[in-house]
Structures are given as structure tokens and as C-alpha cells.
Design an enzyme around this catalytic site. Structure first.
Site, PDB file in Angstrom:
ATOM      1  N   ASP A 137      31.815 -13.614 -25.943  1.00 16.21           N
ATOM      2  CA  ASP A 137      32.203 -13.610 -24.534  1.00 16.21           C
ATOM      3  C   ASP A 137      31.069 -13.141 -23.630  1.00 16.21           C
ATOM      4  O   ASP A 137      30.925 -13.611 -22.499  1.00 16.21           O
ATOM      5  CB  ASP A 137      33.431 -12.718 -24.334  1.00 16.21           C
ATOM      6  CG  ASP A 137      34.718 -13.443 -24.690  1.00 16.21           C
ATOM      7  OD1 ASP A 137      34.636 -14.434 -25.446  1.00 16.21           O
ATOM      8  OD2 ASP A 137      35.789 -13.039 -24.222  1.00 16.21           O
ATOM      9  N   CYS A 161      35.015 -10.209 -33.202  1.00 12.45           N
ATOM     10  CA  CYS A 161      34.948 -10.233 -31.740  1.00 12.45           C
ATOM     11  C   CYS A 161      36.177 -10.870 -31.101  1.00 12.45           C
ATOM     12  O   CYS A 161      37.122 -11.239 -31.776  1.00 12.45           O
ATOM     13  CB  CYS A 161      33.641 -10.873 -31.296  1.00 12.45           C
ATOM     14  SG  CYS A 161      32.229  -9.796 -31.666  1.00 12.45           S
ATOM     15  N   SER A 166      37.229  -9.018 -18.786  1.00 12.41           N
ATOM     16  CA  SER A 166      36.718  -8.442 -20.022  1.00 12.41           C
ATOM     17  C   SER A 166      37.386  -7.095 -20.251  1.00 12.41           C
ATOM     18  O   SER A 166      37.770  -6.401 -19.299  1.00 12.41           O
ATOM     19  CB  SER A 166      35.208  -8.247 -19.912  1.00 12.41           C
ATOM     20  OG  SER A 166      34.729  -7.339 -20.877  1.00 12.41           O
TER      21      SER A 166
END
Length: 553
Positions: A78, A119, A468
Site C-alpha cells: 500500500d 501486509c 491507511s
């Protein structure tokens, strides 16, 4: 054994011939065949070392009498995909990962499986797959990165450095030097961002071994844990313990409780409903609110505070946090876990406790009596939206601001870095939801720019996109229904007043109902051209963020 569909009997002689061609012996085929899904690649710092983890897992499987069979999975970083069209691919990759693991483990009927993610979307994608397959399974992550600059920095500080350069408080050379030291090792980024949130929650749910969420990537203990995971999946196979024996309604409650205590990423409000749905369990956004209101926030890891994953590990890890919650009977201790024992038995065996109350607060002295995430509702978000309230400045918990509306992340970041956003503004970025983006991009660049330019305590950001896990500030995302689906957030206009009251769980556009109805009559949602065939399919099939942005069933 399930694998006998592929290896057993006269009719499967051709199949055995192909496995002989792959280098397997008859003795190996006679043992349980264990899939090892390895998401290693040379791109993601959280994944570059996963071959080491995979080799340890395979060693553990062999020690316990099984035959490991490794296969790959894709993974998007990301951080590297941020603030360009690549981020449109990140959330959709979760569905691809889940589908591909299901494909591999069905086409080649393994007796059990070990999944090795680390992740953001890889962890929930693999969790979704093992619940869908419901064969004995263990998740073992690659572990978190160490913090940089003598335990004072991580990736988020570099993102915020861009805003500091624009504000004139840092030079470009200083930022470049900082970039070289902020992420010093392999592993998932050092704070309680999405990857580490999901790795900690995998452990909390019981689908990963104790230590999975917090043992740093570079520690030998991580390799030993991987060997243990390989051995443990063989024990699960022997005892016939499957993921849906572990994931129950009580597990759902435990997961959300730990989410709130740890101060996890808002992305958990997408991923937990998605993975529990694979087990036939419902997790509504309102359940997040209900559990948040009675679960104290015990941790403030980056971006909410000064601590990192390595600190949480040293302070007792996930079992330590659980030991505090048990003091108020906030966890179900009778749930099964991949150890073959209940959660309560695990905590007793580990002698779980907190060893540093600066990092994990005592239950009677929490950072706040409410959990890390809040779900807000109002006339622009009738299905809800979310905020990481543990990372919001006190003065922004209740605020009123002036809307500045943008129809893409690019427009929003250009205005922020161009100095067009001032104290008291509410940046509204629309048409970035699951359908509208498409792909529901994260807004870390805009939020980091706001913080880096010194506006984090006076400017809010609202979006039907997402954030995020490293985002801090009054960043309110997942507004549902999204603008592209005709949601009322699409009716916000420049200069409108927006009222945000996080403690009251409300967010409203200060416009009377008649005016809203008039706007609705004259409103046509923006339709973006989607060049990617994959994203066109995704936009057609994906549901609202309030339902986890899963595909329509």
C-alpha cells in the site's frame, strides 16, 4: 485424507506420475500433503524475507510427518501504491488472493494449509480463504519492522515530511536522508497500521499462534514460531480442528474487543466483516460501536502515540493486552484456538501479563474508557462511516467546519499542498469508494500532508474512500452509501457547514431537509471512465464499505 483424491488408488496413477515428475517420492505422497501459501516477493519490505519463514514452516511440517507443497500469492504494498492509480488495485487484490488460495487448495486437495502473509490485504485475503476452505489451517505472518531513528520514526513520518517540505519546516535533502533511516529493516511497517492490526487480530481470533502479531521480523523467535506453525497444523489435522471450529460468534466479539483495546486501523471495519462472512457470521458496523463503548483503549501505538510494535512485544504482546481485558470479563475464554487449546488455557500456559504499563495501560487507567474506533451516522452517512478516534486530537473530537469538496484524491492533495486549505476547513474527497474509485483508495498522502503542514488539529478530512492504518487526525472514511452509488455525501457543496461529533457518533451536513431534497432532484453522480477490465468487473460486483466491500453473493 483429503489428498487421496489426488494421490490414492488405481485411477490416480496419472496424478502420481505428475507428482513424481515434480520430484516427490512415494513416501512423501503417502504422508499428509500440506499446502504452504507463501506471499513472498521482492517488492514489499514486509514480504522480502518470507522465503525464510516458508522454509521454517516446511521444516516444521516435515518434523511432524507431513509433506509441504509450496505455492505463491500476490501482494500489493500500500505504501508503494499510495497516491497514484496503483492504489485502485489494493483493496480489490484481497478478493483475488482469497479466490486464488481457494483455487489452489481445491484443485490440489491439500489435507491442511499454512498461509504466510504479512501486509495489508494479504492477511485478510488469506483469512477469508481458509474460512472458505475450512480445512485445518494456521496463519503465520512475517512479523513487524523495527522502528527507525532510534525508535522514534516510521513510514508515516516520511509521508508527513512531504507536508513539512511544502510548509518550509524541512528541506528536501533532510527528507531524503530521513527516508533512508525511517524504515530500517524488513517487516510490516512498525506501527499499529493495517498489516499489524490484522496480524494481531489473527492471533486474537485464534487462527494464529501467540506471538504472531508482535514478534519482530528480524528476530530468530519469528523463525522458531514459523517452525511451530508447521508442526501445529499437523496437530490440527490429527485432531480435526478446522477454522470454523475456531471462528464463532464469541470469536467475533473477541476480535472487535481486541481491535478497540489495541487502537487498530479503521480498515479492520472492512476486513473483519469480510472474513467473518466467509464463516457465515454477521458483523455489523453497529457492533463495532457497541463493543467500543464498553472496551477501554489500552494502547497508543504509532500513529496514535509514541510506541511501536517491538514495544508491544516487549510489554507482553497480545496475550498481555488480553490479560488486562480479562480483569473486566471482556473476552470469551472458552473459544478454541490453533494451539488445540482454549484462549483461557493459552493465557494460563503463557502466564500472560503486562510488563510495561507505559505501553499497555492497566484496565483501570486506560487512555480512554472507549475503544480506538468509532462509527458515525448522520444525514451524509446513513449507513455509517468510521474514524480512528484514538488518533484524533482532543480539540477535533467535536468540531464544525467549512466544506471544500473534491471529486478525486488528486484534486484534494493538490489543494492541500498548494496552500488552499486553512484552519477550520473540512476537506471532502468523494468518488473514491469501492465502486467510485473504483477500489477505495487510501488517503494517506492527503492526511499526512495535512499533519505535516501543521493543520492536523484544525482540519478534518471526510471521504467515501478509506485511510491507511497509519493515518492520524480527524480522518473520517468509508462514508456509506458512497457518492458513486448516489449516496447523500455526493450532495455536499463548497462552503457548506459540516458538524462532527465523535463522542455522540454523529456527522451531519447543516442544510435543511428541503434544500437536500432539491439538491437530490438535480444531482447526477459523477461517472469515471474505468480503463481496466478487472476494475470494471470489481466496480460492478463490489458492495458498500458498510458491508466490508465484499462481492455480491
Amino acid at each position: 485424507m483429503r489428498s487421496k483424491k489426488m494421490t490414492g488408488g488405481l485411477e490416480k496413477a496419472p496424478h502420481r506420475s505428475l507428482l513424481y515428475a515434480s520430484g516427490l517420492s512415494k513416501e512423501e505422497m503417502d504422508r499428509p500433503l500440506i499446502g504452504v501459501c507463501n506471499a513472498q516477493n521482492d517488492i514489499i519490505p514486509g514480504h522480502v524475507h518470507l522465503d525464510t519463514i516458508a522454509e521454517a514452516v516446511k521444516t516444521g511440517i516435515r518434523i511432524a510427518g507431513g509433506t509441504p507443497m509450496e505455492f505463491p500469492a500476490i501482494g500489493v504494498c500500500d505504501g508503494l501504491a499510495m497516491n497514484h492509480e496503483g492504489m485502485k488495485m489494493s483493496l480489490p487484490s484481497r478478493e483475488i488472493i482469497a479466490d486464488s488460495v481457494e483455487i489452489m487448495a481445491t484443485a490440489h486437495p491439500f489435507d491442511a494449509i499454512v498461509c504466510i502473509p504479512n501486509c495489508d490485504k494479504i492477511v485478510p485475503g488469506m483469512l477469508m480463504a481458509i474460512l472458505r476452505l475450512n480445512i485445518p489451517a494456521v496463519i503465520i505472518s512475517g512479523g513487524p519492522m523495527l522502528a527507525g531513528r532510534k525508535k522514534t520514526a516510521d513510514l508515516i513520518n516520511v509521508f508527513e515530511g512531504v507536508g513539512k517540505v511544502k510548509a518550509g519546516t524541512m528541506t528536501e535533502d533532510e527528507l531524503e536522508n530521513f527516508a533512508q533511516t525511517a524504515c530500517p529493516t524488513c517487516g510490516s511497517c512498525a506501527g499499529m497500521f493495517t498489516a499489524n492490526s490484522m496480524n494481531c487480530l489473527s492471533e486474537s481470533i485464534g487462527l494464529a499462534l501467540p506471538g504472531n502479531g508482535t514478534i519482530p521480523a528480524v528476530m530468530s523467535a519469528r523463525v522458531r514460531l514459523a517452525k511451530q506453525a508447521g508442526m501445529q497444523v499437523m496437530e490440527m489435522l490429527e485432531k480435526d480442528i478446522k477454522p470454523r471450529d475456531i471462528v464463532t460468534e464469541k470469536s467475533v466479539h473477541n476480535a472487535v474487543t481486541m481491535d478497540m483495546a489495541l487502537g487498530c486501523s479503521t480498515n479492520t471495519t472492512l476486513h473483519l466483516p469480510a472474513l467473518f462472512a466467509e464463516a457465515g457470521l454477521d458483523l455489523s458496523l453497529e457492533m463495532f460501536n457497541e463493543i467500543s463503548k464498553k472496551t477501554p483503549n489500552l494502547c497508543k501505538l504509532s500513529p496514535a502515540g509514541p510506541h511501536y510494535m517491538e514495544d508491544l512485544q516487549e510489554a507482553g504482546g497480545i496475550p498481555g493486552v488480553m490479560s488486562e481485558l480479562v480483569k473486566r470479563d471482556l473476552l470469551n475464554l472458552d473459544v478454541m484456538t490453533v494451539t488445540g487449546k482454549t484462549l483461557g488455557e493459552n493465557l494460563k500456559d503463557l502466564d500472560a501479563k503486562v510488563t510495561n504499563n507505559d505501553i499497555v495501560r492497566p484496565i483501570d487507567k486506560p487512555y480512554s474508557e472507549e475503544g480506538g474506533i468509532a462509527i458515525l451516522y448522520g444525514n451524509i452517512a446513513p449507513e455509517g462511516c468510521c474514524v480512528k478516534q484514538s488518533a484524533v486530537a482532543p480539540e477535533m473530537m467535536k468540531s464544525t467546519g467549512t466544506a471544500k469538496v473534491f471529486n478525486s484524491e488528486e484534486e484534494g492533495i493538490e489543494a492541500i499542498l498548494g496552500g488552499k486549505i486553512v484552519s477550520g476547513d473540512v476537506v471532502v474527497i468523494l468518488y473514491e469508494g469501492p465502486k467510485g474509485g473504483p477500489g477505495m483508495r487510501e488517503m494517506l498522502s492527503p492526511t499526512s500532508a495535512i499533519s505535516g503542514m501543521g493543520l492536523g488539529e484544525s482540519v478534518a478530512l471526510l471521504t467515501d474512500g478509506r485511510f491507511s492504518g497509519g493515518t492520524r487526525g480527524a480522518a473520517i472514511g468509508h462514508i456509506s452509501p458512497e457518492a458513486a452509488a448516489g449516496g447523500p455525501c455526493g450532495l455536499i457543496r463548497n462552503g457548506d457547514t459540516l458538524e462532527i461529533d465523535i463522542p455522540a457518533r454523529s456527522i451531519n451536513l447543516v442544510v435543511d431537509d428541503a434544500e437536500l431534497e432539491e439538491r437530490k432532484k438535480n444531482h447526477t453522480p459523477v461517472v469515471k471512465e474505468i480503463k481496466s477490465p478487472f476494475l470494471r468487473r470489481y466496480a460492478k460486483l463490489v458492495t458498500s464499505a458498510s458491508r466490508g466491500a465484499v462481492y455480491e453473493k
